[in-house]
Design an enzyme around this catalytic site. Structure first.
Site, PDB file in Angstrom:
ATOM      1  N   GLU A 113       0.614  -1.588  -8.968  1.00 47.10           N
ATOM      2  CA  GLU A 113       0.603  -2.715  -8.009  1.00 47.10           C
ATOM      3  C   GLU A 113       2.014  -3.227  -7.719  1.00 47.10           C
ATOM      4  OE1 GLU A 113      -3.325  -2.097  -7.758  1.00 47.10           O
ATOM      5  OE2 GLU A 113      -1.958  -3.193  -6.441  1.00 47.10           O
ATOM      6  N   HIS A 147     -12.398  -8.195  -5.259  1.00 45.42           N
ATOM      7  CA  HIS A 147     -12.256  -7.463  -6.515  1.00 45.42           C
ATOM      8  C   HIS A 147     -13.397  -7.759  -7.471  1.00 45.42           C
ATOM      9  CE1 HIS A 147      -8.450  -7.569  -4.536  1.00 45.42           C
ATOM     10  NE2 HIS A 147      -8.003  -6.600  -5.272  1.00 45.42           N
ATOM     11  N   GLU A 192       0.844  -1.214   0.000  1.00 48.19           N
ATOM     12  CA  GLU A 192       0.000   0.000   0.000  1.00 48.19           C
ATOM     13  C   GLU A 192       0.869   1.251   0.000  1.00 48.19           C
ATOM     14  OE1 GLU A 192      -3.075  -2.409  -0.381  1.00 48.19           O
ATOM     15  OE2 GLU A 192      -2.984  -0.251  -0.687  1.00 48.19           O
TER      16      GLU A 192
HETATM   17  C1  LIG Z   1      -3.597  -5.237  -1.160  1.00 46.82           C
HETATM   18  C2  LIG Z   1      -4.408  -5.054  -2.135  1.00 46.82           C
HETATM   19  C3  LIG Z   1      -4.992  -3.708  -2.410  1.00 46.82           C
HETATM   20 SE1  LIG Z   1      -4.554  -3.046  -4.143  1.00 46.82          SE
HETATM   21  C4  LIG Z   1      -4.876  -6.187  -2.998  1.00 46.82           C
HETATM   22  O1  LIG Z   1      -6.060  -6.225  -3.294  1.00 46.82           O
HETATM   23  N1  LIG Z   1      -4.022  -7.148  -3.428  1.00 46.82           N
HETATM   24  C5  LIG Z   1      -2.569  -7.174  -3.233  1.00 46.82           C
HETATM   25  C6  LIG Z   1      -2.093  -8.419  -3.922  1.00 46.82           C
HETATM   26  C7  LIG Z   1      -3.250  -9.123  -4.506  1.00 46.82           C
HETATM   27  C8  LIG Z   1      -4.511  -8.313  -4.172  1.00 46.82           C
HETATM   28  C9  LIG Z   1      -5.453  -9.152  -3.298  1.00 46.82           C
HETATM   29  O2  LIG Z   1      -5.430  -8.976  -2.085  1.00 46.82           O
HETATM   30  O3  LIG Z   1      -6.187  -9.980  -3.875  1.00 46.82           O
HETATM   31 ZN   LIG Z   2      -2.464  -2.592  -4.692  1.00 45.83          ZN
END
Ligand SMILES: C=C(C[SeH])C(=O)N1CCC[C@H]1C(=O)O
Ligand SMILES: [Zn+2]
Length: 599
Positions: free
Chosen positions: A378, A481, A351
């Site tokens: 990312e 997501h 982050e």
């Molecule tokens: C930490 C975050 C916020 Se952009 C995230 O969603 N990530 C980071 C790595 C993969 C993905 C997940 O948790 O699915």
């Molecule tokens: Zn992220």
């Protein structure tokens, strides 16, 4: 006096930039208000503000498209016009726009407030995903408890949003078509500015798949040894609930029960962090210090004042970690329900990488305040974490004791732990958007959402559900997501390019030399290298002002994504896994099962 038409267009862009930035600040504050405190009031305020913002965007768009920007010679104003000329979901009618906003907000609320009953106490039904269910999935070694949590989470989240999701797909596709894209997947993929981007991703997966299959076979053997043939079939897919993570996306939480060489120094520093009284704040301060050591930016005071670094009591919020740019070049925040453990220490770095990118491009025009492509955004924090996670660095910050050893078995243990996060994650990240692209394109219809999800999970990840699944279930909706409409291929891109960036920065820092075996890539720590930091900063300051190959070239000299960095980093592990799996004549790959789809 002849007015240079491009000069007039430039002035128009400057006005637009100011107005957009001001309004984006208002909209982002309203979004933060809801995400950090889920109530009817904060939802209503957020919906009102975004409806207002969409109206403004539509008015501006009608103005913008009057300019003959395709004819302009200046590539920069052409690029800005090109970006402003894509209206997005604001192209929908007001009531459809509002409907789409409501659908996504409702799915996020259901996901973020979902509760599950304790396996050992049916009267205790207040367990949230973070921290309780995440912690149980990571720590329990009881397949029955793991299956309960896995099934009940999906019952409380995904299953509840199936109809909203169907409606969301239809409206997202309608918006895409209004923007002259075939469907929402094409609209999402525009950010990579490459016609053959999906082929590029497939080629990268083909490059890393052999390494993944070797790691998968080894992990399956170790889980079979621990849980027995009835639970883990040595030639089949791995049951998803045994892998230490709610979505089986990373397997680092089963490091302790599958470590190649037991008895070595424990490189998982969670215990040491707790022993030393680490707090979430101290985890973020440690991360800030790493960035500053590279001559990158410290956090502004407002960051520490406005961020939410621990789960607040007495209110519902979206706990999924996120970093926020409020587009006023001053206000930047993280919202994370941080637990004191190694996994969350790296999430904190992830982050902070977003915040660092915001800080580096804060003087760009509003329209360029983005990553060169979403994968770049990312990758920043993870590149830092590749240095921070080395035993060498963990000793520097006092989280590991003793002198550094060049013990090859300890090296395998370290690369194995890294592989359980970085190699394992790739097929998961690929599947999430392979499934969504097919849904948006109409190849996967709602009557077969779940069966196709598990077909892809089986085909690419070699995992299977602990119990039969049907179309009553909606397992994709149990992943943040998917219900929050956040594209996911960005993480696949990140996990490939972060090793290209790491390799380039390590060379710049003098910490890695392809010709010098005494300086392997996996031991590189760029800590305190202002040379490496200055090189990275040059790329980050560009934002999305140039196509991403130009940005990548600044740091790596390359203009293409390529898995050679990752494969170089994991070479010792790959060799060891091939030898080890040959020793136990392990079956590489998996026979398909029919568990995933009971019609
Ligand atoms: C930490 C975050 C916020 Se952009 C995230 O969603 N990530 C980071 C790595 C993969 C993905 C997940 O948790 O699915
Ligand atoms: Zn992220």
């Amino acid at each position: 006096r002849v007015v240079d038409p491009e000069q007039e267009a430039r002035q128009y862009l400057e006005l637009l930039d100011k107005e957009y930035g001001r309004r984006a600040n208002v909209e982002t504050l309203a979004e933060w208000g809801y995400a950090s405190n889920i109530t009817d009031e904060t939802l209503q305020y957020k919906l009102n503000v975004s409806a207002e913002h969409a109206k403004f965007q539509k008015q501006q768009w009608l103005e913008t498209i009057k300019y003959p920007w395709h004819t302009y010679k200046d590539p920069d104003i052409r690029r800005q016009f090109q970006k402003y000329s894509v209206l997005g979901t604001a192209a929908l009618s007001e009531e459809k726009f509002d409907k789409l906003e409501k659908l996504v907000s409702e799915m996020e609320s259901i996901y973020s407030t979902a509760k599950v009953c304790d396996y050992n106490d049916a009267t205790k039904c207040d367990l949230s995903l973070e921290p309780e269910l995440t912690e149980r999935l990571a720590e329990s070694r009881d397949p029955k408890e793991l299956s309960h949590i896995w099934v009940e989470w999906r019952h409380a989240s995904g299953e509840k949003v199936r109809s909203q999701f169907e409606h969301y797909v239809a409206l997202s596709n309608e918006a895409a078509v209004l923007n002259n894209f075939t469907d929402a997947s094409a609209y999402w993929l525009k950010d990579y500015e490459a016609e053959d981007f999906q082929d590029q991703v497939k080629a990268l997966w083909d490059q890393v798949k052999p390494l993944y299959q070797q790691l998968h076979a080894y992990v399956r053997r170790r889980l079979n040894e621990k849980y027995g043939d009835d639970v883990v079939n040595r030639r089949g897919p791995i049951p998803a609930h045994l892998l230490g993570n709610m979505w089986a996306q990373t397997w680092n939480n089963i490091f302790d029960i599958s470590v190649p060489f037991p008895g070595k120094q424990n490189i998982d520093v969670t215990e040491e962090m707790v022993k030393q009284g680490y707090t979430p704040l101290r985890m973020f301060k440690l991360s800030e210090e790493f960035f500053v050591s590279l001559n990158l930016s410290a956090m502004p005071e407002t960051f520490w004042k406005n961020s939410i670094l621990e789960k607040p009591e007495g209110r519902e919020l979206i706990c999924h970690a996120s970093a926020w740019d409020f587009y006023d070049s001053k206000d930047f925040r993280i919202k994370q329900c941080t637990a004191v453990n190694m996994e969350d220490l790296f999430t904190a770095h992830h982050e902070m990488g977003h915040i660092q990118y915001f800080l580096q491009y804060k003087d760009q025009p509003f329209i360029y305040k983005e990553g060169a492509n979403p994968g770049f955004h990312e990758a920043v924090g993870d590149v830092m974490a590749l240095s921070v996670s080395t035993p060498k660095h963990l000793r520097k910050v006092g989280l590991l004791d003793g002198a550094s050893t060049d013990d090859p078995e300890a090296t395998i243990n370290y690369l194995y732990l890294q592989g359980l996060q970085k190699i394992v994650f790739l097929p998961f990240a690929y599947v999430v958007d392979l499934w969504r692209w097919a849904v948006f394109q109409g190849e996967i219809t709602s009557d077969a959402y779940n069966c196709n999800w598990w077909k892809l999970r089986g085909q690419y990840q070699g995992i299977e559900p602990p119990v039969d699944r049907t179309e009553e279930d909606f397992d994709p909706g149990s992943k943040y997501h998917v219900i929050a409409s956040v594209p996911y291929i960005r993480y696949f891109v990140s996990f490939i390019i972060q090793f290209q960036f790491h390799r380039a920065l390590c060379i710049e820092a003098g910490e890695y030399d392809p010709q010098d075996e005494s300086k392997p890539l996996h031991e590189c720590d760029i800590y305190q290298s202002t040379k490496a930091g200055n090189l990275l900063s040059k790329m980050l300051q560009m934002g999305s002002s140039k196509p991403w190959p130009d940005a990548m070239e600044v740091v790596t000299g390359q203009r293409l994504m390529d898995a050679s960095g990752l494969l170089e980093y994991f070479r010792p592990l790959h060799k060891w896994l091939e030898q080890e799996n040959a020793k136990t004549s392990e079956y590489i790959g998996w026979d398909p099962t029919d568990k995933h789809c009971v019609q």
